[in-house]
Design a protein around this motif. Structure first.
Motif, short mmCIF file in Angstrom:
data_model
loop_
_atom_site.label_atom_id
_atom_site.label_comp_id
_atom_site.label_asym_id
_atom_site.label_seq_id
_atom_site.Cartn_x
_atom_site.Cartn_y
_atom_site.Cartn_z
N TYR A 67 0.14 -1.13 0.28
CA TYR A 67 0.00 -0.10 -0.17
C TYR A 67 1.10 1.40 -0.19
O TYR A 67 0.43 2.25 -0.75
N ILE A 68 1.68 1.24 0.60
CA ILE A 68 2.75 2.16 1.46
C ILE A 68 3.19 2.26 -0.23
O ILE A 68 4.15 3.77 -1.31
N ALA A 69 3.96 1.60 -0.71
CA ALA A 69 4.42 1.48 -2.42
C ALA A 69 3.23 1.57 -3.25
O ALA A 69 4.47 3.36 -4.03
N ALA A 585 -8.53 0.72 15.04
CA ALA A 585 -7.63 -0.25 14.05
C ALA A 585 -9.03 -1.08 13.44
O ALA A 585 -8.86 -1.45 12.07
N GLU A 586 -9.96 -1.32 14.22
CA GLU A 586 -11.31 -1.61 13.41
C GLU A 586 -12.21 -0.86 12.57
O GLU A 586 -12.62 -1.64 11.50
N THR A 587 -12.47 0.87 12.37
CA THR A 587 -12.61 0.76 11.28
C THR A 587 -11.91 0.82 10.11
O THR A 587 -12.09 0.93 8.82
N LEU A 588 -10.49 0.88 10.32
CA LEU A 588 -9.59 0.67 9.24
C LEU A 588 -9.06 -0.35 8.73
O LEU A 588 -8.63 -0.91 7.32
N THR A 589 -9.24 -1.43 9.57
CA THR A 589 -9.51 -3.24 8.89
C THR A 589 -11.11 -2.72 8.68
O THR A 589 -10.77 -3.65 6.90
N ALA A 612 -2.81 2.68 -0.39
CA ALA A 612 -3.44 3.94 0.49
C ALA A 612 -3.00 4.99 0.61
O ALA A 612 -1.85 4.83 0.15
N ALA A 613 -3.79 6.01 0.53
CA ALA A 613 -3.01 7.02 0.69
C ALA A 613 -3.76 7.62 1.80
O ALA A 613 -4.76 7.10 2.36
N GLY A 614 -3.42 9.13 2.49
CA GLY A 614 -3.99 10.01 2.83
C GLY A 614 -3.58 9.34 5.36
O GLY A 614 -2.77 8.73 4.31
N ILE A 618 -2.22 5.51 5.23
CA ILE A 618 -0.24 4.61 5.86
C ILE A 618 -1.15 4.69 7.09
O ILE A 618 -0.27 3.68 7.56
N GLU A 619 -1.67 4.53 7.82
CA GLU A 619 -1.80 4.01 9.25
C GLU A 619 -2.21 2.18 9.20
O GLU A 619 -2.02 1.40 10.06
N ALA A 620 -3.12 2.40 8.53
CA ALA A 620 -4.15 1.51 7.68
C ALA A 620 -2.86 -0.19 7.25
O ALA A 620 -2.25 -1.28 7.87
#
Length: 824
Positions: A67-69, A585-589, A612-614, A618-620
Motif C-alpha cells: 500500500y505504501i509502495a 484499528a477496527e475502522t481501518l480494518t 492506500a494514501a492519506g 498509511i496507518e492502515a
C-alpha cells in the motif's frame, strides 16, 4: 583473625598467570584498560553533546509494504495526502463572515506559507486561489476563488463570500458545518529548502508561537497533524531526564541499602552511566539520532547495566568478606560471572536486533541504538567495573555484613525463612502446584490475549494523554467538521486521458456509495460524486437528476472544471477520499477489507483500485505490517535466546527451565495489554521483545550457578539454595528496583511512555518471579537425576551452604584449577 584480614596473604599466594587469556590480558594490564576507557569516555562524552532528538514521517511508515509502495509511486501526484497539518481558526464571538476574523485568517495563512518545509503549491485555505466555487448560472457553468480578488471586507463582499462558501462544497471540509471556523491545510515536505530534514521540534515551537500571537479572546486556534503530534511528543519526552534522574536515585538508594558500601554502589552507577554516555556518543558518529520511540533506550541500557553491575559487586563483596584480596576477588568474580553475563548481554542484543526484521525504519533504528548500548555494556560492566573494583574494593563494614550474611546462611535456613520458602519449589508438592498455577495462568492469559488488537484503540493521538492539548484540538475538529483529521484515499489508476470515462466513473461511483455506508466513514469525495452534484446544479437543482449521466461529453465538460485534487494532470489517476470519524484499528480494518474485496472484483486492464494514501491509509498499512511482525518477532527472539541458552548450558533441559518462564511472562503481558486497552503498534511493538531479552538475564544467572553445583554432585535443593545465596538475592533486588524505576514513567505526560512503563515493570517483576519460582519447579521434573533428597524436607543443619573457600583456593595450583572449573 577475621577472614577478610587475610587479604594480603591471598594476593601474595595468587598466581597472576592463572585464568583465561582474556582475564590475564585485562587484569595484568589494568592501568592500560583504565586509560583506554578514560580516553574513550572523554571522546564519546564530547560526541554525545551532538545527539539530536527529532523524528521523520518517512521513517515511521513501512515503505516496503504494497500500500505504501503504491502511495510513494504516485506521491508527486498526490501531494498533501501524506504528512500535513490542519490549523483550525475559530471565531469565538460569531462566524467566519467577519472582516476582522478574515484579516486574522489571512495574516496567519501568510505566516504559515513562509514556514520552512511547507509544500506551498498544495497549501489550502479560504485565501488560497485553489479554493474555488462552481455553480450553474444562466450563462452555464461559472466559478472562481471563494474569496474574490476584489474582496474589500465590505458587507457586500462578506455576503458574496457566504454565497461562494455555500457553492464551494467546502462545508465540513475547509469550513465547519456551523461556519464558525475554517481550516488552513498545510502539507509538509520531508526536507526544507536547504536540504535539511524537517525538524519537528522546531516546527512545533513555531506553530505554538503563531498560536500565542494570534489567539485571543476573539480567535481560538487548534492544530492537528503528524508534525504537531511529534512535536508535542518531543516536548514531553524532554521530561524523560527527570524520570531518568528519579530512576538513578531509586536504584542507587536500594543498592546502597543492600550493600552498605557507598563507594562500590557509586562505582556500579558510574559504570552504567558510562555505558549510556558511550552509547549516546556513538550515535552521531554513526549518523543516528534519537526519536520519540528510541529516546527511552538509554534508560534500558542503564537498567541492564545496573543489573549486571549488582551481580559483579555482590560476588566481589562476598569474596572479600571471606578474606580474599580485592584484586583476587575481582578476578574470581570475573571468572565465575563473565560467561553468564556475556550470554545474558548477547540475549539482550538479540532481543533488540531481531527488531530489525520489522520493515519500519523507526523500529530498525531503535534496534540499532539499543544493540549499540548492549555492546558497550560488555566493556563497561563486564570489564571496566571488575577492574575498577579491583582497585576500590568494598568497605570493611560491607565485607563484615557480607560475611555475617553468609555465616547465617551456613548456620541454617531457619534464620532465612524466605529462602527456605523458595527452596520448597524444588520439591514435588510445591513444584507441581507452581507448574499447575503457571499452566492455568498461561491458558487464561492466552484466551485473553486473543482479544489483543492491532493499531490505535482510541480516537485522537493515543501516544498522548486524552486531556492533552493536541487531543483537545482533535476533538474540536471532529465535533465541528463531522469527521476527524483522518483521511483515507483510494487511488484509481486508468489509461492516460481516460479518467472521465463513464464505465470507470461508474465503478468509482459504486465504491463511493459503498464506503459512505460503512461505519466509521463520515463522508466521501470523488470525481463521480462531483458529477452527480454538478448534474443536479445544471438541472435547476432537481434531486431527480442526482445521477451519474451516461453522457461522455457531459462528463468531460464537468471534469474539465473539477478541482485538480480529484484527478491528476494527465487524467490517469483518480482519487477517492473517505473522511473517517476516527482511526481506530477496527475502522481501518473494515475499510481496507471492503476496498480489497471491491478491487478484486472490479480491477481489469483499464482500471485498478489501489490502496492506500492519506494519513489513515498509511496507518492502515502500518497496522498490517505490525500485525505480521508481532508473531515473527517473538519467533525469532525466542529462537535466538534458546540457541544461546543451549550453547551456555549445554543442556536442553536447563534451557527449557530458563525459557518457559519467559514465555509465560510474554503471554501474561499480552493479556495485560488487552486489560489496559493498549493496542500493538509502532510504539508498543518492541516492548515484549525487549522484555524477553532483558528478562532472560535473571534465569541465566540463577541457572548458571545452579547447574554448576549440580554438576559437582549437589542435590537440586542444595544447588538452588546456593544459587539463591550467591545470585538469587541480587536478581530479586534488581528486578524489584528496576520495576520501580520504570514504573515512574506512569506519571509521564506521554501516554505511550506510561504504557511502556507499566508493561516493562510488569515484565521485570514476572521474569524475576519466574526465575525464582517456576525455574526450580521445572528443574525438579526436567532434571530428575538431580532430585536427591529433595522430596523430603532437609534438616537445616544438613545443608552446607558454604561455597568453596577462595582463601584456600589460592594456596595451590590444584585449588585454583578447581576454582576455575567452578566458575565455568
Amino acid at each position: 583473625m577475621k577472614p577478610f584480614d587475610n587479604a594480603t596473604a591471598s594476593l601474595a599466594s595468587f598466581d597472576p598467570r592463572s585464568g583465561s587469556v582474556v582475564e590475564r590480558t585485562l587484569f595484568n594490564h589494568r592501568l592500560w584498560v583504565l586509560l583506554v576507557c578514560l580516553v574513550t569516555t572523554l571522546f564519546l562524552g564530547y560526541q554525545a553533546t551532538r545527539v539530536e532528538l527529532n523524528a521523520s514521517f518517512e521513517k515511521m511508515i513501512p515503505t516496503q509494504q504494497p500500500y505504501i509502495a503504491n502511495y510513494l509511486q504516485h506521491q508527486k501526484q498526490l501531494s498533501g495526502l501524506g504528512n500535513s497539518l490542519r490549523i483550525v481558526v475559530a471565531n469565538r464571538q460569531g462566524d467566519i463572515y467577519d472582516a476582522d476574523y478574515l484579516k486574522t485568517l489571512q495574516a496567519l495563512s501568510d505566516k504559515l506559507y513562509l514556514l520552512p518545509g511547507v509544500d506551498r503549491a498544495y497549501m489550502k485555505s479560504l485565501w488560497t486561489p485553489a479554493t474555488r466555487w462552481v455553480a450553474v448560472t444562466e450563462d452555464g457553468l461559472d466559478g472562481g476563488p471563494v474569496i474574490p480578488d476584489d474582496y474589500a471586507g465590505t458587507p457586500a463582499g462578506l455576503e458574496a463570500l457566504r454565497r461562494n462558501v455555500q457553492r464551494s462544497n467546502e462545508l465540513g471540509q475547509l469550513v465547519a458545518f456551523d461556519q464558525t471556523s475554517s481550516i488552513i491545510y498545510v502539507p509538509l515536505l520531508a526536507t526544507t529548502s536547504d536540504g535539511q530534514a524537517l525538524n519537528y521540534s522546531v516546527l512545533s515551537e513555531q506553530l505554538e508561537a503563531l498560536r500565542s500571537e494570534y489567539q485571543n479572546d476573539r480567535i481560538d486556534i487548534h492544530i492537528t497533524g503528524f508534525a504537531k503530534k511529534v512535536g508535542d511528543l518531543i516536548a514531553g519526552l524532554k521530561q524523560i531526564l527527570l524520570f531518568f534522574a528519579v530512576a538513578i536515585l531509586i536504584t542507587t538508594a536500594v543498592l546502597f541499602w543492600y550493600t552498605r558500601c557507598l563507594r562500590s554502589t557509586l562505582l556500579v552507577v558510574f559504570c552504567s552511566l558510562v555505558a549510556v554516555v558511550w552509547q549516546l556518543g556513538l550515535l552521531p558518529l554513526l549518523d543516528y539520532q534519537l526519536d520519540p520511540y528510541s529516546v527511552l533506550v538509554p534508560f534500558l541500557v542503564f537498567a541492564i547495566g545496573m543489573s549486571h553491575g549488582a551481580q559483579k559487586m555482590n560476588g566481589i563483596m562476598q569474596d572479600i568478606g571471606r578474606g580474599m584480596h580485592r584484586v583476587v576477588a575481582a578476578r574470581f568474580t570475573f571468572r565465575r560471572l563473565f560467561l553468564a553475563g556475556l550470554t545474558a548481554l548477547l540475549c539482550d542484543a538479540v532481543g533488540f536486533a531481531v527488531l530489525m526484521l520489522i520493515k519500519i525504519q523507526v523500529i530498525q533504528d531503535l534496534a540499532v541504538i539499543a544493540s549499540i548500548g548492549v555492546a558497550v555494556l560488555i566493556f563497561t560492566n563486564l570489564i571496566l567495573l571488575p577492574v575498577l573494583l579491583s582497585y576500590v574494593g568494598v568497605t570493611p563494614r560491607a565485607a563484615q555484613l557480607s560475611l555475617k550474611s553468609e555465616q547465617n546462611d551456613q548456620a541454617g535456613a531457619r534464620r532465612h525463612g524466605f529462602w527456605r520458602f523458595l527452596d520448597l519449589f524444588t520439591r514435588r508438592r510445591w513444584a507441581s502446584l507452581c507448574i499447575a498455577i503457571s499452566l492455568a495462568l498461561a491458558a487464561l492469559g492466552f484466551v485473553v490475549s486473543l482479544q489483543l488488537k492491532i493499531g490505535d484503540l482510541d480516537a485522537g493521538a493515543p501516544e498522548l494523554r486524552a486531556d492533552s492539548r493536541y487531543n483537545q484540538d482533535d476533538a474540536f475538529l471532529t465535533r465541528h467538521y463531522g469527521a476527524s483529521s483522518d483521511l483515507f484515499a483510494v487511488m484509481v489508476k486508468t489509461p492516460a486521458g481516460q479518467c472521465a470515462r463513464y464505465d470507470i466513473l461508474a465503478k468509482v461511483d459504486a465504491l463511493d456509495w459503498q464506503l459512505r455506508a460503512l461505519p466509521g466513514v463520515d463522508s466521501t469525495n470523488s470525481l463521480a460524486l462531483l458529477n452527480r452534484r454538478m448534474l443536479v446544479g445544471l438541472s435547476e437543482g432537481s434531486a431527480k437528476w442526482y445521477e451519474l449521466q451516461n453522457n461522455q461529453a457531459m462528463l468531460n465538460m464537468i471534469t474539465a472544471s473539477a478541482p485538480r485534487g480529484l484527478y491528476n494532470e494527465d487524467c490517469s489517476l483518480l482519487t477517492l477520499y473517505a473522511y473517517l470519524t476516527d482511526h481506530k484499528a477496527e475502522t481501518l480494518t473494515r475499510l481496507v477489507e471492503h476496498v480489497e474485496q471491491f478491487a478484486a472484483a472490479n480491477n481489469d486492464q483499464d482500471v485498478q483500485f489501489l490502496l492506500a494514501a492519506g494519513n489513515a491509509g498509511i496507518e492502515a498499512a502500518t497496522n498490517i505490517v505490525v500485525k505480521q511482525a508481532n508473531r515473527e518477532m517473538l519467533f525469532w527472539v525466542y529462537g535466538a535466546v534458546i540457541v544461546l541458552c543451549l550453547i551456555t548450558f549445554r543442556s536442553w533441559r536447563a534451557t527449557l527451565c530458563a525459557v518457559i518462564p519467559l514465555m509465560l511472562t510474554s503471554i501474561l503481558c499480552e493479556a495485560l495489554m488487552v486489560w489496559l486497552n493498549i493496542g500493538v503498534k509502532v510504539a508498543t511493538l518492541p516492548v515484549i521483545a525487549l522484555g524477553v531479552g532483558i528478562g532472560v538475564d535473571y534465569a541465566l544467572y540463577v541457572m548458571s550457578i545452579l547447574l554448576g553445583h549440580l554438576r559437582q554432585g549437589a542435590s537440586l535443593s542444595e544447588a538452588y539454595y546456593r544459587a539463591l545465596v550467591s545470585t538469587g538475592k541480587v536478581v530479586m533486588l534488581t528486578g524489584i528496583t528496576l520495576a520501580i524505576g520504570v514504573a515512574t514513567w506512569i506519571f509521564s505526560p506521554i501516554k505511550f511512555q506510561a504504557d511502556m512503563g507499566v508493561l516493562l515493570a510488569f515484565m521485570f517483576v514476572w521474569n524475576m518471579v519466574g526465575a525464582l519460582l517456576l525455574l526450580p519447579a521445572l528443574a525438579y521434573f526436567l532434571l530428575p537425576a538431580r532430585r536427591t533428597n529433595t522430596d523430603a524436607e532437609m534438616p537445616a543443619e544438613a545443608i552446607n551452604l558454604s561455597l568453596p573457600s577462595r582463601a584456600v583456593a589460592v594456596d595451590s595450583h590444584q585449588s585454583r584449577h578447581r576454582e576455575t572449573c567452578h566458575g565455568r
